[in-house]
Design a protein around this motif. Structure first.
Motif, PDB file in Angstrom:
ATOM      1  N   ILE A 399       0.812  -1.214   0.000  1.00  0.00           N
ATOM      2  CA  ILE A 399       0.000   0.000   0.000  1.00  0.00           C
ATOM      3  C   ILE A 399       0.849   1.270   0.000  1.00  0.00           C
ATOM      4  N   THR A 400       2.156   1.152   0.353  1.00  0.00           N
ATOM      5  CA  THR A 400       3.039   2.327   0.342  1.00  0.00           C
ATOM      6  C   THR A 400       3.847   2.422  -0.944  1.00  0.00           C
ATOM      7  N   GLY A 401       3.709   1.437  -1.828  1.00  0.00           N
ATOM      8  CA  GLY A 401       4.483   1.431  -3.058  1.00  0.00           C
ATOM      9  C   GLY A 401       5.762   0.628  -2.985  1.00  0.00           C
ATOM     10  N   ARG A 402       6.060   0.051  -1.847  1.00  0.00           N
ATOM     11  CA  ARG A 402       7.271  -0.769  -1.693  1.00  0.00           C
ATOM     12  C   ARG A 402       7.092  -2.099  -2.412  1.00  0.00           C
ATOM     13  N   VAL A 403       8.126  -2.568  -3.084  1.00  0.00           N
ATOM     14  CA  VAL A 403       8.065  -3.835  -3.798  1.00  0.00           C
ATOM     15  C   VAL A 403       8.150  -4.984  -2.798  1.00  0.00           C
ATOM     16  N   VAL A 404       7.072  -5.785  -2.708  1.00  0.00           N
ATOM     17  CA  VAL A 404       7.039  -6.922  -1.792  1.00  0.00           C
ATOM     18  C   VAL A 404       7.116  -8.253  -2.537  1.00  0.00           C
ATOM     19  N   ARG A 405       7.193  -8.167  -3.870  1.00  0.00           N
ATOM     20  CA  ARG A 405       7.467  -9.362  -4.660  1.00  0.00           C
ATOM     21  C   ARG A 405       8.023  -8.949  -6.024  1.00  0.00           C
ATOM     22  N   GLY A 406       9.288  -9.238  -6.212  1.00  0.00           N
ATOM     23  CA  GLY A 406       9.907  -9.085  -7.515  1.00  0.00           C
ATOM     24  C   GLY A 406      10.069 -10.468  -8.120  1.00  0.00           C
ATOM     25  N   TYR A 407       9.326 -10.773  -9.168  1.00  0.00           N
ATOM     26  CA  TYR A 407       9.306 -12.121  -9.741  1.00  0.00           C
ATOM     27  C   TYR A 407      10.561 -12.371 -10.574  1.00  0.00           C
TER      28      TYR A 407
END
Length: 464
Positions: A399-407
């Motif tokens: 929700i803050t724009g932080r990447v929590v999954r880079g595939y």
């Protein structure tokens, strides 16, 4: 169920357990005259050394004034065996005045606590630790476990408490868990046919979590439960000795992952020593969002089927099927398969936001030495994992724009890119009738896709 009361000390002193061992099977021998419904005048507990008599009676679900049929006597015995607290159980009746009967609950306690080393070995995860477990705290069947584990994939501390008869009422269950954990998560090249799967990225995830669950059994068949989990998750930069060094989870301040999970289903399972009988059909839905105090926003739904079928007294066919669907799952919550959940492959070898799985196991007795039972098992594990729809830039943000999954660069979505894998094999299980925990499990599995044999060993119980 009415108030719980037991005729205790005088009955135990006057009527000790018989010298001959109690019958270990569940074919209850009923008096020939017990062909009609009787009325319980009194319930007496015999033989319990640690388990409190009122706990034994609570699990029997019998009280003075209850109607009692031969079928109910059999159900009472099965309920007591299914608690896992007793080596042996016998339920019988004695006539009383005015046509009533005294119900005798004769039990022999298992050793309830253990301090033991644990050890696990598979092709991609080796480790061990120490475990303390108490399965009959205060003689009221409360359970406590604390453990530490160090392995190549997971290291951490675990504490858990289970109250399976909250307020002395078996239909209510409360569980509490706490974990400190450090995971080394490996992502493999997406090809189930590899005989030596290639690691494309390694990521270290550190976490601390507390979880509470409240469950209720309705009419001994319908289970409803709610679980709340609070986790702090901290991601480290990926290892630089792998092909992919772009983070799977963007490093930064620790984030709060909280979720609420609701479950409802039919559950008639009973563990009768080493044999599981009954069926479990369960649906669940999990939500993580700011509305439940989370920094993440994802959902997960699932349907679970488990069924234990008993043959020839000691043979057991166990079936398990599951369908799980996730939406916007961050890296640390993705669905995985491999090793314990998909034998014949490496630990957490496959990942996705959608998973279908099916396992069939046939357990059978080999031989018994005193109270030590050796049982064989043949099994087949099948699984399908996939991503339904990946972001165009292959980055999932919170929700803050932080990447929590880079595939991974090679990751593709859709059914055409699903991974389907199967493993078959056989194994050995060791059980000691006088203790609650299983001792040893050994499996050898053949990965049908890769043509490779893989070996799995678990000694004791893994705290995670």
């Amino acid at each position: 169920m009415g108030c719980l009361w037991v005729s205790l000390a005088s009955a135990q002193e006057a009527s000790p357990l018989p010298e001959e061992p109690l019958s270990p099977d569940l074919n209850l021998a009923l008096p020939e005259t017990s062909t009609f419904t009787q009325v319980v005048g009194e319930v007496t507990v015999l033989g319990a050394e640690k388990t409190r008599p009122e706990t034994v009676q609570a699990y029997s679900r019998l009280d003075a004034g209850d109607a009692l049929s031969p079928e109910e006597l059999t159900r009472v015995e099965r309920r007591l065996v299914a608690t896992g607290l007793f080596q042996e159980v016998r339920v019988s009746t004695q006539p009383m005045a005015e046509g009533q009967v005294r119900v005798l609950l004769e039990v022999k306690d298992k050793a309830s606590w253990v301090i033991a080393p644990t050890f696990s070995l598979s092709n991609s995860n080796i480790g061990g630790g120490v475990l303390y477990a108490e399965s009959n705290l205060w003689g009221r069947s409360k359970k406590f476990v604390a453990g530490a584990q160090v392995s190549t994939a997971e290291t951490g501390l675990f504490v858990g408490y289970l109250d399976p008869n909250l307020f002395g009422f078996p239909p209510l269950r409360l569980s509490l868990e706490g974990q400190l954990r450090s995971d080394r998560v490996e992502e493999f090249r997406l090809d189930a046919s590899q005989d030596d799967p290639e690691v494309l990225r390694r990521t270290r995830l550190n976490s601390a979590s507390v979880t509470g669950e409240l469950a209720a059994m309705i009419a001994e068949r319908v289970r409803v439960a709610a679980k709340y989990r609070l986790m702090l998750i901290d991601a480290r930069p990926p290892s630089t000795d792998t092909e992919v060094v772009e983070p799977a989870f963007e490093p930064g301040p620790a984030q709060r992952d909280t979720s609420l999970r609701l479950m409802v289903g039919l559950d008639t399972r009973q563990n009768l020593h080493a044999v599981m009988e009954g069926i479990n059909l369960e649906g669940s839905w999990e939500l993580s969002s700011p509305s439940v105090w989370s920094d993440f926003r994802y959902q997960r739904a699932g349907v679970l089927y488990r069924h234990g079928i008993r043959f020839f007294q000691e043979h057991n066919l166990v079936l398990r099927a599951e369908a799980s669907l996730g939406q916007d799952l961050p890296f640390h919550q993705e669905l995985v398969a491999g090793a314990g959940s998909l034998r014949g492959f490496l630990y957490r070898q496959f990942r996705g936001d959608t998973r279908l799985s099916f396992t069939a196991e046939y357990h059978f007795p080999l031989f018994t030495i005193r109270s030590l039972s050796f049982r064989g098992v043949g099994f087949s594990d099948s699984g399908l994992l996939m991503w339904r729809s990946l972001p165009e830039d292959k980055k999932l943000r919170d929700i803050t724009g932080r990447v929590v999954r880079g595939y991974l660069p090679e990751a593709q979505s859709g059914l055409d890119n699903a991974t389907v894998a199967q493993g078959v094999g056989a194994g050995l299980r060791l059980y000691l009738r006088s203790v609650v925990l299983p001792l040893l499990g050994v499996d050898v599995a053949y990965g049908v896709n890769s043509g490779e044999f893989r070996f799995y060993l678990v000694a004791g119980v893994s705290p995670t």
